[in-house]
Design an enzyme around this catalytic site. Structure first.
Site, short mmCIF file in Angstrom:
data_model
loop_
_atom_site.label_atom_id
_atom_site.label_comp_id
_atom_site.label_asym_id
_atom_site.label_seq_id
_atom_site.Cartn_x
_atom_site.Cartn_y
_atom_site.Cartn_z
CE1 TYR A 30 73.94 26.73 24.87
CE2 TYR A 30 75.91 27.90 24.16
CZ TYR A 30 75.32 26.79 24.72
OH TYR A 30 76.10 25.75 25.14
CG ASP B 135 80.86 26.33 22.82
OD1 ASP B 135 81.18 25.29 22.21
OD2 ASP B 135 79.76 26.46 23.42
CG HIS C 159 73.13 21.69 22.20
ND1 HIS C 159 72.76 23.01 22.19
CD2 HIS C 159 73.78 21.52 23.37
CE1 HIS C 159 73.16 23.60 23.29
NE2 HIS C 159 73.78 22.71 24.04
CE LYS D 79 77.81 23.55 22.34
NZ LYS D 79 77.83 25.02 22.49
#
Length: 293
Positions: free
Chosen positions: A51, A46, A107, A76
């Protein structure tokens, strides 16, 4: 109840119950963590555009030597990309160096721009764009879903959706079980992915007396109990995060918990409620979470 190994999505695909989360896993470390996890038997990774590690996650997948078709890969859509859904998908596929995503999530239901909250854009329009891209490119996106959706936001989505989300990824641990969301998702065949199963960064729940007691009962670590708790909930999978090889290996040990142990763990939030990932930073308020009223 016994832990599951995988959960069937509403698309028919099987999603592994245990995955590796990569939030705050830095470039330089995350690719090694992903490669190690996959070599050790994980088959669910994931990540997220926000990120800033999609490229490194992709490198880790390549370095593992595990065939792409054996891996369930989630990323996401970033809040700042909600006006450019198709472009965001293209960029994620390029960064991850993969021809397709097994699961693509919105997200947060919180459109943003460089200045903060994008109050002139409705997240429901973003979902409609995600649906369009999903229908137009079934070879590139195998399933779509959401993340950080409260019950009230889910209900609004489902009233207008032509595609029921496959997954809702939410914070979940004994201090913030969010059983209301899990129950609502079950009603509609939506799988829940639990993030921060240890109670977030400094893992405060590892020292909880109830968790420690149950860990001794099963002769495993407190972390194993907290991760296993999610895997024992029907329709829930879990993505503990770590970049430490020994911890990645240890986290993979899931145990079948007795019903009374699940109930005792779930009761922790009655006296120790703690939502770690609050949405206020988005500029969109509490986004329907009742404990944040």
């Amino acid at each position: 109840m016994p832990v599951s190994k995988s959960i069937k999505l509403n698309t028919g695909a099987e999603m592994p119950t245990l995955g590796l989360g990569t939030w705050r896993s830095q470039p330089g470390a995350v690719e090694k963590a992903v490669a190690h996890a996959l070599k050790s038997g994980y088959r669910h990774i994931d990540t997220a555009t926000a990120y800033a590690n999609e490229k490194e996650v992709g490198l880790g997948i390549k370095d593992s030597g595990v065939p792409r078709e054996e891996i369930f890969l989630t990323t996401k859509l970033s809040n700042v990309d909600q006006r450019d859904v198709e472009g965001a998908l293209k960029r994620s596929l390029e960064q991850l160096d993969t021809p397709y995503l097994d699961l693509w999530l919105m997200h947060w239901p919180c459109p943003m721009n460089a200045s903060g909250a994008d109050k002139e854009h409705d997240w429901l329009d973003t979902w409609k764009d995600i649906e369009r891209v999903y229908k137009a490119h079934p070879d590139k996106v195998k399933a779509i879903g959401v993340s950080n959706f409260s019950v009230s936001y889910l209900k609004r989505l489902l009233e207008a959706a032509s595609v029921v989300p496959a997954v809702n990824q939410i914070e979940s641990h004994p201090a913030c079980m969010q059983e209301d969301i899990v129950e609502e998702c079950r009603k509609h065949g939506i799988v829940v992915t639990a993030y921060s199963p240890l109670g977030s960064d400094n893992a405060p729940l590892l020292a909880n007396p109830v968790v420690e007691k149950i860990a001794k009962k099963y002769d495993v670590s407190p972390a194993n109990i907290l991760i296993s708790l999610q895997a024992n909930r029907p329709g829930v999978n879990v993505i503990p995060k770590s970049v430490t090889p020994s911890r990645i290996d240890q986290n993979a040990k899931l145990v079948d918990l007795a019903d009374e142990d699940v109930k005792e763990l779930a009761a922790i939030e009655k006296t120790n409620h703690n939502r770690v990932c609050k949405p206020y930073w988005t500029g969109w308020g509490n986004i329907g979470f009742p404990d944040l009223d």
